[in-house]
Design a protein around this motif. Structure first.
Motif, PDB file in Angstrom:
ATOM      1  N   ARG A   8       0.822  -1.210   0.000  1.00  0.00           N
ATOM      2  CA  ARG A   8       0.000   0.000   0.000  1.00  0.00           C
ATOM      3  C   ARG A   8       0.860   1.265   0.000  1.00  0.00           C
ATOM      4  NH1 ARG A   8      -2.652   3.306   3.898  1.00  0.00           N
ATOM      5  NH2 ARG A   8      -4.709   3.933   3.177  1.00  0.00           N
ATOM      6  N   GLY A   9       1.974   1.236   0.702  1.00  0.00           N
ATOM      7  CA  GLY A   9       2.852   2.396   0.779  1.00  0.00           C
ATOM      8  C   GLY A   9       3.468   2.800  -0.551  1.00  0.00           C
ATOM      9  N   PHE A  10       3.400   1.899  -1.533  1.00  0.00           N
ATOM     10  CA  PHE A  10       3.987   2.201  -2.835  1.00  0.00           C
ATOM     11  C   PHE A  10       2.975   2.740  -3.841  1.00  0.00           C
ATOM     12  CE2 PHE A  10       6.691  -1.084  -0.922  1.00  0.00           C
ATOM     13  CZ  PHE A  10       7.850  -0.339  -0.806  1.00  0.00           C
ATOM     14  N   VAL A  11       1.722   2.848  -3.433  1.00  0.00           N
ATOM     15  CA  VAL A  11       0.678   3.351  -4.334  1.00  0.00           C
ATOM     16  C   VAL A  11       1.025   4.729  -4.907  1.00  0.00           C
ATOM     17  CG1 VAL A  11      -1.730   4.149  -4.415  1.00  0.00           C
ATOM     18  CG2 VAL A  11      -1.184   1.918  -3.425  1.00  0.00           C
ATOM     19  N   PRO A  12       1.488   5.706  -4.098  1.00  0.00           N
ATOM     20  CA  PRO A  12       1.810   7.015  -4.692  1.00  0.00           C
ATOM     21  C   PRO A  12       2.895   6.942  -5.770  1.00  0.00           C
ATOM     22  CG  PRO A  12       1.640   7.193  -2.315  1.00  0.00           C
ATOM     23  CD  PRO A  12       1.602   5.734  -2.635  1.00  0.00           C
ATOM     24  N   TRP A  13       3.841   6.024  -5.604  1.00  0.00           N
ATOM     25  CA  TRP A  13       4.908   5.869  -6.601  1.00  0.00           C
ATOM     26  C   TRP A  13       4.337   5.340  -7.906  1.00  0.00           C
ATOM     27  CZ3 TRP A  13       9.523   7.847  -5.160  1.00  0.00           C
ATOM     28  CH2 TRP A  13       9.728   8.040  -3.797  1.00  0.00           C
ATOM     29  N   ILE A  14       3.413   4.402  -7.792  1.00  0.00           N
ATOM     30  CA  ILE A  14       2.779   3.838  -8.985  1.00  0.00           C
ATOM     31  C   ILE A  14       1.912   4.895  -9.664  1.00  0.00           C
ATOM     32  CG2 ILE A  14       1.123   2.101  -9.787  1.00  0.00           C
ATOM     33  CD1 ILE A  14       2.161   0.365  -7.348  1.00  0.00           C
ATOM     34  N   VAL A  15       1.110   5.613  -8.877  1.00  0.00           N
ATOM     35  CA  VAL A  15       0.252   6.671  -9.422  1.00  0.00           C
ATOM     36  C   VAL A  15       1.112   7.728 -10.130  1.00  0.00           C
ATOM     37  CG1 VAL A  15      -1.294   8.582  -8.784  1.00  0.00           C
ATOM     38  CG2 VAL A  15      -1.629   6.308  -7.785  1.00  0.00           C
ATOM     39  N   ALA A  16       2.184   8.150  -9.474  1.00  0.00           N
ATOM     40  CA  ALA A  16       3.064   9.164 -10.071  1.00  0.00           C
ATOM     41  C   ALA A  16       3.688   8.668 -11.366  1.00  0.00           C
ATOM     42  CB  ALA A  16       4.149   9.574  -9.077  1.00  0.00           C
ATOM     43  N   GLY A  17       4.104   7.404 -11.385  1.00  0.00           N
ATOM     44  CA  GLY A  17       4.703   6.848 -12.596  1.00  0.00           C
ATOM     45  C   GLY A  17       3.727   6.792 -13.751  1.00  0.00           C
ATOM     46  N   VAL A  18       2.503   6.390 -13.463  1.00  0.00           N
ATOM     47  CA  VAL A  18       1.477   6.305 -14.513  1.00  0.00           C
ATOM     48  C   VAL A  18       1.147   7.704 -15.040  1.00  0.00           C
ATOM     49  CG1 VAL A  18      -0.951   5.734 -14.957  1.00  0.00           C
ATOM     50  CG2 VAL A  18       0.503   4.128 -13.705  1.00  0.00           C
ATOM     51  N   VAL A  19       0.906   8.650 -14.124  1.00  0.00           N
ATOM     52  CA  VAL A  19       0.554  10.009 -14.546  1.00  0.00           C
ATOM     53  C   VAL A  19       1.720  10.641 -15.321  1.00  0.00           C
ATOM     54  CG1 VAL A  19      -0.024  12.335 -13.734  1.00  0.00           C
ATOM     55  CG2 VAL A  19      -1.150  10.346 -12.731  1.00  0.00           C
ATOM     56  N   SER A  20       2.951  10.429 -14.850  1.00  0.00           N
ATOM     57  CA  SER A  20       4.120  10.971 -15.565  1.00  0.00           C
ATOM     58  C   SER A  20       4.211  10.407 -16.977  1.00  0.00           C
ATOM     59  CB  SER A  20       5.418  10.642 -14.810  1.00  0.00           C
ATOM     60  OG  SER A  20       5.470  11.324 -13.592  1.00  0.00           O
ATOM     61  N   GLY A  21       3.899   9.128 -17.111  1.00  0.00           N
ATOM     62  CA  GLY A  21       3.963   8.486 -18.421  1.00  0.00           C
ATOM     63  C   GLY A  21       2.917   9.000 -19.393  1.00  0.00           C
ATOM     64  N   PHE A  22       1.741   9.358 -18.870  1.00  0.00           N
ATOM     65  CA  PHE A  22       0.667   9.820 -19.740  1.00  0.00           C
ATOM     66  C   PHE A  22       0.638  11.336 -19.907  1.00  0.00           C
ATOM     67  CE2 PHE A  22      -1.130   5.610 -18.790  1.00  0.00           C
ATOM     68  CZ  PHE A  22      -1.383   5.206 -20.081  1.00  0.00           C
ATOM     69  N   VAL A  23       1.103  12.081 -18.902  1.00  0.00           N
ATOM     70  CA  VAL A  23       1.055  13.541 -18.979  1.00  0.00           C
ATOM     71  C   VAL A  23       2.492  14.054 -18.981  1.00  0.00           C
ATOM     72  CG1 VAL A  23       0.061  15.641 -17.988  1.00  0.00           C
ATOM     73  CG2 VAL A  23      -1.152  13.485 -17.737  1.00  0.00           C
ATOM     74  N   ASP A  24       3.028  14.393 -17.815  1.00  0.00           N
ATOM     75  CA  ASP A  24       4.447  14.717 -17.689  1.00  0.00           C
ATOM     76  C   ASP A  24       4.851  14.648 -16.222  1.00  0.00           C
ATOM     77  OD1 ASP A  24       3.905  17.167 -16.423  1.00  0.00           O
ATOM     78  OD2 ASP A  24       4.437  18.388 -18.139  1.00  0.00           O
ATOM     79  N   TRP A  25       6.124  14.893 -15.959  1.00  0.00           N
ATOM     80  CA  TRP A  25       6.652  14.676 -14.613  1.00  0.00           C
ATOM     81  C   TRP A  25       6.104  15.651 -13.592  1.00  0.00           C
ATOM     82  CZ3 TRP A  25      11.778  16.631 -12.520  1.00  0.00           C
ATOM     83  CH2 TRP A  25      12.157  17.851 -13.081  1.00  0.00           C
ATOM     84  N   ARG A  26       5.687  16.840 -14.028  1.00  0.00           N
ATOM     85  CA  ARG A  26       5.089  17.788 -13.088  1.00  0.00           C
ATOM     86  C   ARG A  26       3.796  17.232 -12.504  1.00  0.00           C
ATOM     87  NH1 ARG A  26       5.123  22.651 -17.231  1.00  0.00           N
ATOM     88  NH2 ARG A  26       4.547  20.857 -18.453  1.00  0.00           N
ATOM     89  N   TRP A  27       2.918  16.761 -13.381  1.00  0.00           N
ATOM     90  CA  TRP A  27       1.645  16.200 -12.925  1.00  0.00           C
ATOM     91  C   TRP A  27       1.864  14.886 -12.184  1.00  0.00           C
ATOM     92  CZ3 TRP A  27      -2.194  19.161 -12.133  1.00  0.00           C
ATOM     93  CH2 TRP A  27      -2.344  20.320 -12.902  1.00  0.00           C
ATOM     94  N   GLY A  28       2.905  14.141 -12.555  1.00  0.00           N
ATOM     95  CA  GLY A  28       3.245  12.927 -11.817  1.00  0.00           C
ATOM     96  C   GLY A  28       3.597  13.238 -10.375  1.00  0.00           C
ATOM     97  N   ALA A  29       4.391  14.314 -10.175  1.00  0.00           N
ATOM     98  CA  ALA A  29       4.769  14.720  -8.819  1.00  0.00           C
ATOM     99  C   ALA A  29       3.547  15.171  -8.024  1.00  0.00           C
ATOM    100  CB  ALA A  29       5.818  15.832  -8.872  1.00  0.00           C
ATOM    101  N   ILE A  66      10.552  16.890  -5.711  1.00  0.00           N
ATOM    102  CA  ILE A  66      10.534  16.728  -7.171  1.00  0.00           C
ATOM    103  C   ILE A  66       9.492  17.651  -7.799  1.00  0.00           C
ATOM    104  CG2 ILE A  66       9.920  15.099  -9.019  1.00  0.00           C
ATOM    105  CD1 ILE A  66      12.777  14.779  -7.964  1.00  0.00           C
ATOM    106  N   GLY A  67       8.355  17.789  -7.128  1.00  0.00           N
ATOM    107  CA  GLY A  67       7.315  18.693  -7.621  1.00  0.00           C
ATOM    108  C   GLY A  67       7.798  20.127  -7.655  1.00  0.00           C
ATOM    109  N   GLY A  68       8.501  20.557  -6.608  1.00  0.00           N
ATOM    110  CA  GLY A  68       9.050  21.914  -6.577  1.00  0.00           C
ATOM    111  C   GLY A  68      10.021  22.152  -7.715  1.00  0.00           C
ATOM    112  N   VAL A  69      10.905  21.168  -7.950  1.00  0.00           N
ATOM    113  CA  VAL A  69      11.872  21.294  -9.051  1.00  0.00           C
ATOM    114  C   VAL A  69      11.145  21.294 -10.389  1.00  0.00           C
ATOM    115  CG1 VAL A  69      13.779  20.141 -10.258  1.00  0.00           C
ATOM    116  CG2 VAL A  69      13.783  20.259  -7.756  1.00  0.00           C
ATOM    117  N   SER A  70      10.207  20.365 -10.561  1.00  0.00           N
ATOM    118  CA  SER A  70       9.534  20.237 -11.863  1.00  0.00           C
ATOM    119  C   SER A  70       8.669  21.446 -12.194  1.00  0.00           C
ATOM    120  CB  SER A  70       8.691  18.961 -11.910  1.00  0.00           C
ATOM    121  OG  SER A  70       7.573  19.050 -11.053  1.00  0.00           O
TER     122      SER A  70
END
Length: 195
Positions: A8-29, A66-70
């Motif tokens: 369960r603790g890895f859900v945000p990493w998976i969500v971020a990876g999927v969103v980054s893949g479909f949109v970009d790294w800013r929205w993934g963060a 990462i969100g701040g940088v992106s």
């Protein structure tokens, strides 16, 4: 709760990876921060202590950084290395939690184990080994991805690293505590755990 509590603790990493893949790294963060906060707030409402949420807090901090940088520099060179950086962060979380003598798996295990076992040295030792297995897996993936990025390795190298680096600790997390429990019960002359 069982084994899924570890994943369960890895859900945000998976969500971020999927969103980054479909949109970009800013929205993934952003998606990583939001999903991490949702899980953290759910756990707090259930009464989970903050010291049991090391992975969740670290995850939110990573995505905030990462969100701040992106958001401030969308074309930053970090964009092409977030795969290796994310696993390096997770490895640092695992090794750091062990260094402060509070392995990140301890909070998860306490949610699944009766309180009378929490002060047993074996309980801490089991969680050190489990956290160590995750730390080794994360470190392995981070190193392979960093080297793969540096030498422009084919994508199957990173995929293979993910499979090996995650499958090994998943299996270890499932099998090792059961073995320790079985040995403990056998040493006490019992054949199975009380239900």
């Amino acid at each position: 709760m069982g084994f899924m509590a570890y994943l369960r603790g890895f859900v945000p990493w998976i969500v971020a990876g999927v969103v980054s893949g479909f949109v970009d790294w800013r929205w993934g963060a952003v998606a990583g921060v939001v999903s991490g906060l949702v899980l953290l707030l759910q756990d707090r409402r259930r009464g989970v202590d903050l010291d049991a949420l090391i992975l969740e807090a670290s995850t939110i901090l990573y995505f905030l950084v990462i969100g701040g940088v992106s958001l401030s520099n969308p074309d930053s060179g970090l964009k092409d290395h977030t795969d290796a950086l994310s696993f390096a962060w997770l490895a640092a979380t695992a090794w750091g939690s062990m260094a402060i003598r509070h392995p990140f798996t301890l909070g998860i295990a306490k949610r699944q184990t009766p309180r009378e076992y929490w002060d047993m040295p074996e309980f801490l030792q089991v969680n050190n080994y489990i956290t160590g297995s995750w730390g080794a897996g994360f470190t392995f993936i981070a190193v392979v991805l960093a080297v793969g990025n540096a030498v422009d390795a084919p994508s199957w190298v990173g995929i293979t690293a993910h499979v090996i680096g995650l499958a090994a600790p998943i299996v270890f997390t499932k099998v090792y505590p059961e073995r320790v429990q079985r040995r403990l019960l056998e040493s006490q002359g019992l054949s199975s755990a009380p239900q």
